[in-house]
Design a protein around this motif. Structure first.
Motif, PDB file in Angstrom:
ATOM      1  N   ALA A  35       0.830  -1.195   0.000  1.00 67.36           N
ATOM      2  CA  ALA A  35       0.000   0.000   0.000  1.00 67.36           C
ATOM      3  C   ALA A  35       0.866   1.247   0.000  1.00 67.36           C
ATOM      4  O   ALA A  35       2.089   1.183   0.107  1.00 67.36           O
ATOM      5  CB  ALA A  35      -0.907  -0.017   1.225  1.00 67.36           C
ATOM      6  N   ALA A  36       0.212   2.398  -0.130  1.00 66.45           N
ATOM      7  CA  ALA A  36       0.913   3.669  -0.257  1.00 66.45           C
ATOM      8  C   ALA A  36       1.449   4.131   1.088  1.00 66.45           C
ATOM      9  O   ALA A  36       0.899   5.020   1.718  1.00 66.45           O
ATOM     10  CB  ALA A  36      -0.017   4.722  -0.848  1.00 66.45           C
ATOM     11  N   GLN A  37       2.511   3.514   1.522  1.00 69.62           N
ATOM     12  CA  GLN A  37       3.186   3.894   2.767  1.00 69.62           C
ATOM     13  C   GLN A  37       4.478   3.089   2.844  1.00 69.62           C
ATOM     14  O   GLN A  37       4.495   1.911   2.467  1.00 69.62           O
ATOM     15  CB  GLN A  37       2.309   3.554   3.978  1.00 69.62           C
ATOM     16  CG  GLN A  37       2.930   3.816   5.329  1.00 69.62           C
ATOM     17  CD  GLN A  37       2.806   5.269   5.793  1.00 69.62           C
ATOM     18  OE1 GLN A  37       2.126   6.061   5.176  1.00 69.62           O
ATOM     19  NE2 GLN A  37       3.468   5.602   6.872  1.00 69.62           N
ATOM     20  N   LYS A  83      10.951   2.329   0.350  1.00 74.40           N
ATOM     21  CA  LYS A  83      10.738   0.887   0.343  1.00 74.40           C
ATOM     22  C   LYS A  83       9.290   0.597   0.752  1.00 74.40           C
ATOM     23  O   LYS A  83       8.817   1.088   1.779  1.00 74.40           O
ATOM     24  CB  LYS A  83      11.699   0.215   1.308  1.00 74.40           C
ATOM     25  CG  LYS A  83      11.660  -1.313   1.294  1.00 74.40           C
ATOM     26  CD  LYS A  83      12.567  -1.896   2.368  1.00 74.40           C
ATOM     27  CE  LYS A  83      14.007  -1.429   2.174  1.00 74.40           C
ATOM     28  NZ  LYS A  83      14.909  -2.035   3.197  1.00 74.40           N
ATOM     29  N   GLY A  84       8.582  -0.157  -0.068  1.00 79.79           N
ATOM     30  CA  GLY A  84       7.196  -0.494   0.241  1.00 79.79           C
ATOM     31  C   GLY A  84       6.187   0.479  -0.316  1.00 79.79           C
ATOM     32  O   GLY A  84       4.979   0.261  -0.180  1.00 79.79           O
ATOM     33  N   LEU A  85       6.642   1.557  -0.941  1.00 77.94           N
ATOM     34  CA  LEU A  85       5.732   2.547  -1.510  1.00 77.94           C
ATOM     35  C   LEU A  85       5.414   2.172  -2.949  1.00 77.94           C
ATOM     36  O   LEU A  85       6.309   2.000  -3.770  1.00 77.94           O
ATOM     37  CB  LEU A  85       6.370   3.931  -1.460  1.00 77.94           C
ATOM     38  CG  LEU A  85       5.495   5.125  -1.828  1.00 77.94           C
ATOM     39  CD1 LEU A  85       4.325   5.260  -0.864  1.00 77.94           C
ATOM     40  CD2 LEU A  85       6.329   6.403  -1.799  1.00 77.94           C
ATOM     41  N   LYS A  86       4.148   2.037  -3.260  1.00 79.56           N
ATOM     42  CA  LYS A  86       3.741   1.599  -4.581  1.00 79.56           C
ATOM     43  C   LYS A  86       3.910   2.716  -5.602  1.00 79.56           C
ATOM     44  O   LYS A  86       3.400   3.816  -5.404  1.00 79.56           O
ATOM     45  CB  LYS A  86       2.282   1.153  -4.554  1.00 79.56           C
ATOM     46  CG  LYS A  86       1.793   0.538  -5.860  1.00 79.56           C
ATOM     47  CD  LYS A  86       0.370   0.050  -5.720  1.00 79.56           C
ATOM     48  CE  LYS A  86      -0.127  -0.570  -7.018  1.00 79.56           C
ATOM     49  NZ  LYS A  86      -1.519  -1.059  -6.879  1.00 79.56           N
ATOM     50  N   PRO A  87       4.625   2.489  -6.710  1.00 80.80           N
ATOM     51  CA  PRO A  87       4.809   3.540  -7.720  1.00 80.80           C
ATOM     52  C   PRO A  87       3.476   3.992  -8.303  1.00 80.80           C
ATOM     53  O   PRO A  87       2.561   3.201  -8.511  1.00 80.80           O
ATOM     54  CB  PRO A  87       5.677   2.865  -8.781  1.00 80.80           C
ATOM     55  CG  PRO A  87       6.347   1.727  -8.079  1.00 80.80           C
ATOM     56  CD  PRO A  87       5.362   1.255  -7.059  1.00 80.80           C
ATOM     57  N   GLU A  89      -1.830   9.710  -1.533  1.00 75.74           N
ATOM     58  CA  GLU A  89      -1.239   8.929  -2.625  1.00 75.74           C
ATOM     59  C   GLU A  89       0.107   8.343  -2.229  1.00 75.74           C
ATOM     60  O   GLU A  89       0.597   7.403  -2.874  1.00 75.74           O
ATOM     61  CB  GLU A  89      -1.047   9.808  -3.865  1.00 75.74           C
ATOM     62  CG  GLU A  89      -2.313  10.436  -4.404  1.00 75.74           C
ATOM     63  CD  GLU A  89      -2.566  11.830  -3.832  1.00 75.74           C
ATOM     64  OE1 GLU A  89      -3.257  12.608  -4.497  1.00 75.74           O
ATOM     65  OE2 GLU A  89      -2.070  12.123  -2.716  1.00 75.74           O
ATOM     66  N   ALA A  90       0.724   8.889  -1.152  1.00 73.38           N
ATOM     67  CA  ALA A  90       2.070   8.460  -0.774  1.00 73.38           C
ATOM     68  C   ALA A  90       2.187   8.102   0.698  1.00 73.38           C
ATOM     69  O   ALA A  90       3.281   7.773   1.157  1.00 73.38           O
ATOM     70  CB  ALA A  90       3.076   9.552  -1.098  1.00 73.38           C
ATOM     71  N   ALA A  91       1.095   8.148   1.447  1.00 71.52           N
ATOM     72  CA  ALA A  91       1.180   7.881   2.882  1.00 71.52           C
ATOM     73  C   ALA A  91      -0.175   7.478   3.436  1.00 71.52           C
ATOM     74  O   ALA A  91      -1.226   7.802   2.859  1.00 71.52           O
ATOM     75  CB  ALA A  91       1.698   9.116   3.622  1.00 71.52           C
TER      76      ALA A  91
END
Length: 538
Positions: free
Chosen positions: A19-21, A493-497, A533-535
């Motif tokens: 996921a976005a985090q 790391k772990g953040l979905k593009p 979208e990023a957290a």
């Protein structure tokens, strides 16, 4: 590309289905500013990138519609937003320079990153200081929450290092035009700095051969004569031994900046301590190249391709350090290409500003009209903040102000003028910066204790470089989108593009990073918003 990094090859960026985090709070946040990297420029070169910029853009959450939403699109105000979450109206950094007629020195121009209280300081020969920054940076906040956190800034400009790093610095380094310098007392004690300086001095004392342009850049090598003694468009960045200007307006500056950032990271073991560390990196060469040559020629092509490779080597080196790091990349402002190139491409609205728009020149013309000896107006450049002479009586000020505003508004290159009273009555803007009015953009950088008595907005495509010369063919500093729109990229790391279609504001960076590391933010302490979208925003 000249390789000054002892770096490993770039490790492949694995796209995570998470996921976005970030999977875990990163131990090192690397905040990168590419000075004058507009979204227009970034998008034009994105298909040709193969190194670090490509890795970030493809492997992160990439907002191409990011904004330095305010009107004061200069280096100092822009950098003051990146890690504070505040607009210049709150940071107090309204411009690179402003006028303070009450300053206790003959020079009334105040540089954004100086402490003018120091004896002998002027706006051009100054003591570097964060004195004028009124708010805390991410590094300041993390150190306040946990003193074990380290806060480091390295940049090609002192104002970039100051505004991104803030006050509570463990290390701060910048190119001062002659050498790599620091205003932090303990900085020189860092092992390896003396050797770095000696190696750099030896390198700087040698001439540098011109770069060999690839076909992509050769296709852009059309020369434009800007003045009888100045041609741009086909440069290759060779420099003579000890050439300061040649060094800073070339890919070499960013490469050495990243080298120094790697050295400090390694010797301080950033990201390996008990608390999250912050490394701010100001990559300034794109701005110097943009000013010197514009962005449509061979020079900018070589700069961006070289930066892409240098950044790729730096990220590859970080991969070898066994550090859980995350990156945010943005810019302090965008920019407009050289007028001559724009006009050749059909943009006939592109013109150079009338030198007579400078506050001093307008003030001379205005003085007889209002029955006063010069000076009547003070300011820096051909637009932006303008101050009335403080010697004008309270009774006469309304008349002089009205006459000055009317004279500027009558000029065919001026879009509009806002008075301090109009700006004070305008609410601070919020929401999607794409829809902000001109007065909202100016209001976001208005500080009643520092800003002028009125603000001049030049028409779109009027270049703020009225008189081009060596180092100045093109510029920025307007409220138009070519100066406001910048990329904002988060990678961890772990953040979905993803490439969201939504817009982002640079003041959104701090609250988003704060969510990553669990840093609480008091209500109302930032202007931006955490980006979902990023957290996983709280």
């Amino acid at each position: 590309m000249r390789n000054f990094l002892l770096a490993a090859a770039v490790a492949a960026a694995a796209a995570s289905p998470a996921a976005a985090q970030p999977a875990t709070p990163p131990k090192l946040i690397v905040a990168i500013s590419v000075d004058q990297l507009s979204s227009d420029l970034f998008e034009a070169y994105r298909p040709h990138l193969t190194g670090g910029l490509k890795r970030l853009a493809d492997g992160g959450v990439t907002f191409v519609n990011g904004y330095q939403s305010h009107a004061a699109t200069e280096t100092c105000p822009g950098h003051s937003t990146l890690l504070t979450g505040r607009h210049p109206a709150a940071t107090g950094i309204i411009a690179n320079n402003w006028t303070d007629q009450g300053a206790a020195r003959a020079d009334k121009s105040i540089y954004c990153a100086e402490d003018e209280r120091v004896a002998g300081s002027t706006s051009s020969t100054y003591t570097v200081s964060p004195e004028h920054l009124r708010v805390s940076t991410l590094g300041d906040r993390l150190k306040a929450a946990d003193p074990r956190s380290r806060n480091v800034a390295v940049a090609g400009k002192d104002r970039a290092a100051v505004m991104m790093g803030g006050r509570a610095l463990d290390q701060r380094w910048y190119w001062d035009g002659k050498a790599w310098a620091s205003d932090v007392r303990q900085a020189a004690e860092l092992p390896g700095i003396a050797q770095f300086k000696a190696s750099w001095a030896a390198r700087f004392a040698q001439a540098v051969e011109p770069l060999d342009p690839p076909a992509l850049c050769q296709a852009r090598a059309t020369p434009f004569q800007i003045t009888p003694a100045m041609t741009i468009g086909n440069g290759r960045f060779g420099r003579a031994a000890g050439d300061n200007r040649g060094f800073r307006a070339s890919p070499e500056l960013d490469d050495v900046t990243l080298t120094l950032a790697a050295l400090v990271t390694a010797q301080m073991k950033l990201g390996k301590g008990p608390a999250t560390d912050v490394l701010s990196i100001g990559l300034s060469a794109t701005d110097y190249v943009g000013h010197s040559y514009g962005w449509g020629g061979q020079e900018m092509c070589l700069q961006l391709l070289s930066l892409d490779q240098s950044l790729g080597r730096f990220l590859g080196w970080l991969d070898t350090q066994a550090v859980d790091y995350a990156v945010v990349l943005s810019a302090d402002h965008g920019g407009q290409d050289a007028v001559e190139r724009l006009r050749a491409a059909g943009n006939l609205k592109a013109v150079r500003a009338d030198p007579g728009l400078a506050a001093g020149e307008m003030g001379k013309l205005l003085a007889p009209q209002v029955g006063r000896p010069a000076p009547v107006l003070f300011g820096d450049g051909v637009g932006g903040d303008v101050w009335l002479d403080r010697a004008i009586s309270a009774a006469d000020r309304p008349k002089v102000l009205a006459a000055a505003v009317a004279r500027y508004k009558a000029h065919p290159q001026v879009e509009t003028v806002f008075t301090a009273a109009e700006l004070s009555a305008t609410p601070l803007p919020s929401g999607d910066p794409r829809g902000w009015s001109l007065i909202s953009r100016v209001r976001a950088a208005f500080d009643p204790s520092r800003s002028g008595d009125f603000y001049v907005v030049l028409k779109e495509h009027v270049s703020t470089v009225a008189k081009p010369g060596p180092g100045y063919a093109a510029s920025h500093g307007t409220p138009w989108d070519y100066d406001r729109r910048v990329p904002v990229i988060f990678m961890a790391k772990g953040l979905k593009p993803a490439t969201p279609a939504t817009s982002a504001d640079t003041v959104d960076i701090l609250p988003t990073l704060a969510s990553w590391v669990g840093l609480p933010l008091a209500p109302g302490s930032v202007d931006g918003s955490c980006r979902t979208e990023a957290a996983h925003c709280r």
